[in-house]
Design a protein around this motif. Structure first.
Motif, PDB file in Angstrom:
ATOM      1  N   SER A 222       0.478  -0.919   0.021  1.00  0.00           N
ATOM      2  CA  SER A 222      -0.089  -0.397   0.009  1.00  0.00           C
ATOM      3  C   SER A 222       1.312   1.250  -0.032  1.00  0.00           C
ATOM      4  O   SER A 222       0.383   2.130  -0.967  1.00  0.00           O
ATOM      5  CB  SER A 222      -1.214  -0.304   1.150  1.00  0.00           C
ATOM      6  OG  SER A 222      -2.232  -1.463   1.260  1.00  0.00           O
ATOM      7  N   TYR A 223       2.021   1.150   0.991  1.00  0.00           N
ATOM      8  CA  TYR A 223       2.844   2.422   1.175  1.00  0.00           C
ATOM      9  C   TYR A 223       3.648   2.139  -0.415  1.00  0.00           C
ATOM     10  O   TYR A 223       4.030   3.685  -0.935  1.00  0.00           O
ATOM     11  CB  TYR A 223       3.676   2.173   2.396  1.00  0.00           C
ATOM     12  CG  TYR A 223       2.668   2.548   3.450  1.00  0.00           C
ATOM     13  CD1 TYR A 223       1.417   3.858   3.744  1.00  0.00           C
ATOM     14  CD2 TYR A 223       2.986   2.083   4.643  1.00  0.00           C
ATOM     15  CE1 TYR A 223       1.065   3.390   4.882  1.00  0.00           C
ATOM     16  CE2 TYR A 223       2.805   2.539   6.054  1.00  0.00           C
ATOM     17  CZ  TYR A 223       1.457   3.228   6.095  1.00  0.00           C
ATOM     18  OH  TYR A 223       0.625   3.177   7.053  1.00  0.00           O
ATOM     19  N   GLY A 224       4.000   1.148  -0.795  1.00  0.00           N
ATOM     20  CA  GLY A 224       4.702   1.614  -1.559  1.00  0.00           C
ATOM     21  C   GLY A 224       4.704   2.214  -3.100  1.00  0.00           C
ATOM     22  O   GLY A 224       5.205   2.761  -4.311  1.00  0.00           O
ATOM     23  N   PHE A 225       3.060   1.265  -3.341  1.00  0.00           N
ATOM     24  CA  PHE A 225       2.072   1.228  -4.302  1.00  0.00           C
ATOM     25  C   PHE A 225       1.229   3.423  -4.133  1.00  0.00           C
ATOM     26  O   PHE A 225       2.043   3.658  -5.345  1.00  0.00           O
ATOM     27  CB  PHE A 225       1.092   0.760  -4.952  1.00  0.00           C
ATOM     28  CG  PHE A 225       1.558  -0.192  -5.583  1.00  0.00           C
ATOM     29  CD1 PHE A 225       1.362  -0.045  -7.464  1.00  0.00           C
ATOM     30  CD2 PHE A 225       2.165  -1.412  -5.338  1.00  0.00           C
ATOM     31  CE1 PHE A 225       2.236  -1.037  -7.755  1.00  0.00           C
ATOM     32  CE2 PHE A 225       3.347  -2.550  -6.175  1.00  0.00           C
ATOM     33  CZ  PHE A 225       2.825  -2.521  -7.157  1.00  0.00           C
ATOM     34  N   GLY A 226       1.538   3.570  -3.138  1.00  0.00           N
ATOM     35  CA  GLY A 226       0.842   4.617  -2.946  1.00  0.00           C
ATOM     36  C   GLY A 226       2.169   6.224  -3.065  1.00  0.00           C
ATOM     37  O   GLY A 226       2.020   6.642  -3.760  1.00  0.00           O
ATOM     38  N   GLY A 227       3.453   5.735  -2.609  1.00  0.00           N
ATOM     39  CA  GLY A 227       4.496   6.218  -3.309  1.00  0.00           C
ATOM     40  C   GLY A 227       4.884   6.858  -4.270  1.00  0.00           C
ATOM     41  O   GLY A 227       5.405   7.907  -5.183  1.00  0.00           O
ATOM     42  N   PHE A 228       4.467   5.728  -5.028  1.00  0.00           N
ATOM     43  CA  PHE A 228       4.696   5.184  -6.851  1.00  0.00           C
ATOM     44  C   PHE A 228       3.409   6.041  -7.548  1.00  0.00           C
ATOM     45  O   PHE A 228       3.404   6.823  -8.191  1.00  0.00           O
ATOM     46  CB  PHE A 228       4.352   4.065  -7.769  1.00  0.00           C
ATOM     47  CG  PHE A 228       5.054   3.632  -8.731  1.00  0.00           C
ATOM     48  CD1 PHE A 228       5.356   4.592  -9.520  1.00  0.00           C
ATOM     49  CD2 PHE A 228       3.450   3.027  -9.697  1.00  0.00           C
ATOM     50  CE1 PHE A 228       5.920   4.061 -10.944  1.00  0.00           C
ATOM     51  CE2 PHE A 228       3.631   2.920 -10.755  1.00  0.00           C
ATOM     52  CZ  PHE A 228       4.390   3.983 -11.717  1.00  0.00           C
ATOM     53  N   GLY A 229       2.415   5.862  -6.661  1.00  0.00           N
ATOM     54  CA  GLY A 229       1.278   6.935  -7.291  1.00  0.00           C
ATOM     55  C   GLY A 229       2.170   8.674  -7.231  1.00  0.00           C
ATOM     56  O   GLY A 229       1.750   9.226  -8.237  1.00  0.00           O
ATOM     57  N   VAL A 230       2.220   9.134  -6.240  1.00  0.00           N
ATOM     58  CA  VAL A 230       2.614  10.267  -5.810  1.00  0.00           C
ATOM     59  C   VAL A 230       4.155  10.741  -6.764  1.00  0.00           C
ATOM     60  O   VAL A 230       3.737  11.927  -7.546  1.00  0.00           O
ATOM     61  CB  VAL A 230       3.467  10.785  -4.357  1.00  0.00           C
ATOM     62  CG1 VAL A 230       4.098  11.783  -3.983  1.00  0.00           C
ATOM     63  CG2 VAL A 230       2.071  10.669  -3.056  1.00  0.00           C
ATOM     64  N   LEU A 231       4.135   9.384  -6.659  1.00  0.00           N
ATOM     65  CA  LEU A 231       6.256  10.350  -8.098  1.00  0.00           C
ATOM     66  C   LEU A 231       5.028  10.016  -9.057  1.00  0.00           C
ATOM     67  O   LEU A 231       5.013  11.041 -10.092  1.00  0.00           O
ATOM     68  CB  LEU A 231       6.797   8.772  -8.329  1.00  0.00           C
ATOM     69  CG  LEU A 231       8.243   9.139  -9.158  1.00  0.00           C
ATOM     70  CD1 LEU A 231       8.322  10.478  -8.206  1.00  0.00           C
ATOM     71  CD2 LEU A 231       8.712   7.745  -9.120  1.00  0.00           C
ATOM     72  N   LEU A 232       4.505   9.532  -9.764  1.00  0.00           N
ATOM     73  CA  LEU A 232       3.520   9.624 -10.592  1.00  0.00           C
ATOM     74  C   LEU A 232       2.523  11.101 -11.291  1.00  0.00           C
ATOM     75  O   LEU A 232       2.517  11.657 -12.410  1.00  0.00           O
ATOM     76  CB  LEU A 232       2.485   8.547 -11.393  1.00  0.00           C
ATOM     77  CG  LEU A 232       2.846   7.079 -12.129  1.00  0.00           C
ATOM     78  CD1 LEU A 232       1.934   6.005 -11.942  1.00  0.00           C
ATOM     79  CD2 LEU A 232       3.751   7.430 -13.631  1.00  0.00           C
ATOM     80  N   VAL A 233       2.357  11.141 -10.094  1.00  0.00           N
ATOM     81  CA  VAL A 233       1.341  12.572  -9.823  1.00  0.00           C
ATOM     82  C   VAL A 233       2.531  13.819  -9.987  1.00  0.00           C
ATOM     83  O   VAL A 233       2.843  15.009 -11.447  1.00  0.00           O
ATOM     84  CB  VAL A 233       0.913  12.752  -8.821  1.00  0.00           C
ATOM     85  CG1 VAL A 233       0.037  13.882  -8.547  1.00  0.00           C
ATOM     86  CG2 VAL A 233      -0.567  11.719  -8.636  1.00  0.00           C
TER      87      VAL A 233
END
Length: 552
Positions: free
Chosen positions: A378-389
């Motif tokens: 959850s945290y890993g893909f959330g961080g990935f999502g922040v990076l994509l944004v």
């Protein structure tokens, strides 16, 4: 007034009831992904345009058996299907793609039915939802190729074999359907249908004492009835072309089995599937591990044996292309549903009670559970999502117009991935216990759905050659091409098949420029225009080509 209120409440309850039905909910889930476009469509070269243009040749000529000058190297099933849709809905690239879209929807429902028999309703619905958002599957569900229709026939055969065991009273009916589906698969995909047939052998042979499929004459009867359309076509083709009809079919499959034009090694499907089924392939590997550890009663050799044997067959086959692996994608979805559901159980309750672990022994699954893999993901893909944004916002601010389309996809996926940490934090830090595993699993599906919906909306899944198509539709160009033949000496094959589809009069190949009559139109490379000795005028330029007219 009160009566009207009760009537509206009753209608709302009925709507919710219908929407909760698996077939309806899955249709609502996938339909936007199949239909979203930028408002423009154009075919992909090379394979899609080939099938669409060959079907157009049948449609225009009225000859559905022997429209070619020489014997054809493929069975005509896909051309017949696409040409039938031309007849129903008119000749267009959208009509050419409708068969694959419809086959994709029915495949989704069959995955649900197969998964329901093996894994239960919950995992079956999850598997069908996952299949919808696997990139390669969705892409080919929107192309006029025979790959998804063939997968539909294979899934229908597997489902029918399962039904023969579940309903012995109707054993002969379902056996006939299973054999008929596989026989009809030869008409749709030629010898490629034998790869999934061979992949069924472990189930058919090792479980024979239980189901007796191999000694069921109705199964073979269905298979031979399914072959009848192919046999009729071969007979009529043989009367026109002679033995060349059989030779071309065999030569093509031998050529595929001995050449590797793209130089893909034997690990090609491993990394290609991991990439084009991301992130579901990783959940699928986890689900495969769980399924091997706890075999599925009766159907282990279908659920595990079939895709593993098929994967080995494809890897050993010399020609390795991404779409050859499409038959594996429904099983990736089934395995992914098992893996994701197991992680959801850890998210909600810790180590699932149905997966006991022995104390004192190192176990990969218990290691995952103790390290709280769902939280870390959850945290890993959330961080990935922040990076994509962040990257997407940067591209919107400083990038060019072309790359901004991809930034839109990245922004949609990035915002979607933020659901995972938000659900986790809300449940475990703010006490929102209503956020069960269903919400966490939805946090995986929604980002992929949003990204693919955005991909379709900006035309990346439907408009593959917009420049060429818009050129051909120009008011100054279209009347010429509709009423005059065009010639060419040399054109790359991809452009040629696109012209064969979009032009009502196919361009004719000549050996040299001197053979083109005066006042005729020709396609040439733009850099050759200045070198021509014959007088001509330039009608228009598209990509590296020019349409010219030779003057007297």
């Amino acid at each position: 007034m009160l009566y009207k209120l009760h009537l509206l409440q009753h209608i709302w309850r009925q709507i919710r009831l219908v929407a909760s039905l698996p077939y309806v909910s899955l249709l609502v889930w996938i339909l936007p992904l199949l239909l979203f476009t930028s408002g423009h469509n154009s075919l992909m070269a090379h394979d899609e345009a080939l099938y669409a243009s060959r079907a157009r040749l049948m449609f225009d000529s009225g000859n559905w058996i022997t429209p070619w000058q020489n014997a054809h190297h493929k069975t005509p099933g896909p051309y017949w299907i696409i040409a039938s849709f031309y007849k129903l809905f008119g000749m267009s690239d959208t009509s050419a793609r409708l068969p694959s879209m419809i086959a994709s929807i029915f495949s989704l429902w069959l995955v649900y039915e197969i998964g329901k028999s093996m894994l239960g309703k919950k995992l079956a619905r999850l598997a069908a939802a996952i299949l919808s958002v696997e990139f390669l599957w969705l892409q080919y569900s929107r192309l006029s190729t025979p790959d998804v229709p063939m997968v539909l026939l294979v899934l229908l055969a597997i489902w029918s074999l399962i039904k023969t065991e579940l309903h012995p009273k109707y054993r002969y009916f379902w056996s006939f359907i299973a054999g008929f589906s596989l026989g009809l698969g030869f008409l749709v995909r030629s010898f490629m249908i034998f790869l999934p047939i061979v992949a069924l052998f472990p189930y058919l042979i090792w479980e024979h004492r239980r189901h007796y499929h191999l000694t069921n004459p109705i199964l073979y009867l269905g298979f031979f009835v399914g072959l009848i359309p192919t046999c009729v076509w071969l007979w009529l083709s043989w009367q026109h072309y002679g033995n060349q009809s059989f030779q071309e079919l065999l030569k093509f499959v031998v050529q595929l089995g001995s050449e590797n034009n793209d130089k893909n090694d034997r690990l090609f499907y491993l990394w290609n599937i991991l990439l084009k089924a991301f992130p579901w392939a990783f959940f699928g590997l986890l689900g495969l591990f769980l399924t091997v550890r706890r075999p599925i009663y009766r159907y282990q050799l279908i659920l595990v044996g079939f895709p593993l044997v098929l994967f080995c067959e494809l890897s050993l086959f010399s020609t390795r292309l991404p779409h050859y692996s499409l038959c594996l994608y429904p099983f990736i979805a089934l395995f992914a549903s098992v893996g994701l559901n197991w992680l959801g159980s850890i998210y909600e309750r810790g180590i699932p009670p149905h997966l006991p672990f022995q104390k004192g022994k190192i176990n990969i699954l218990s290691l995952f559970a103790k390290k709280n893999l769902p939280r870390n993901l959850s945290y890993g893909f959330g961080g990935f999502g922040v990076l994509l944004v962040i990257v997407s916002i940067g591209v919107f601010s400083w990038g060019g117009s072309d790359i901004r389309n991809y930034a839109t996809i990245g922004l949609a996926m990035g915002l979607g991935w933020l659901i995972l940490p938000l659900v986790w934090i809300s449940r475990y830090h703010f006490g929102k216990k209503f956020l069960t595993a269903r919400y966490w699993i939805a946090g995986w599906l929604i980002p992929c759905w949003l990204a693919l919906a955005m991909t379709g909306s900006i035309g990346l899944l439907s408009d593959y050659n917009p420049v060429l198509k818009s050129f051909l539709q120009q008011s100054a160009i279209a009347p010429i091409l509709q009423s005059h033949p065009t010639y060419y000496v040399q054109i790359d094959q991809k452009t040629q098949v696109l012209l064969n589809f979009y032009l009502s009069i196919h361009p004719q190949k000549v050996a040299s420029i001197s053979q083109i009559p005066a006042l005729s139109y020709a396609w040439i490379y733009a850099d050759q225009s200045s070198k021509l000795s014959r007088p001509h005028r330039i009608i228009g330029t598209v990509k590296e080509y020019q349409l010219i007219q030779f003057l007297p």
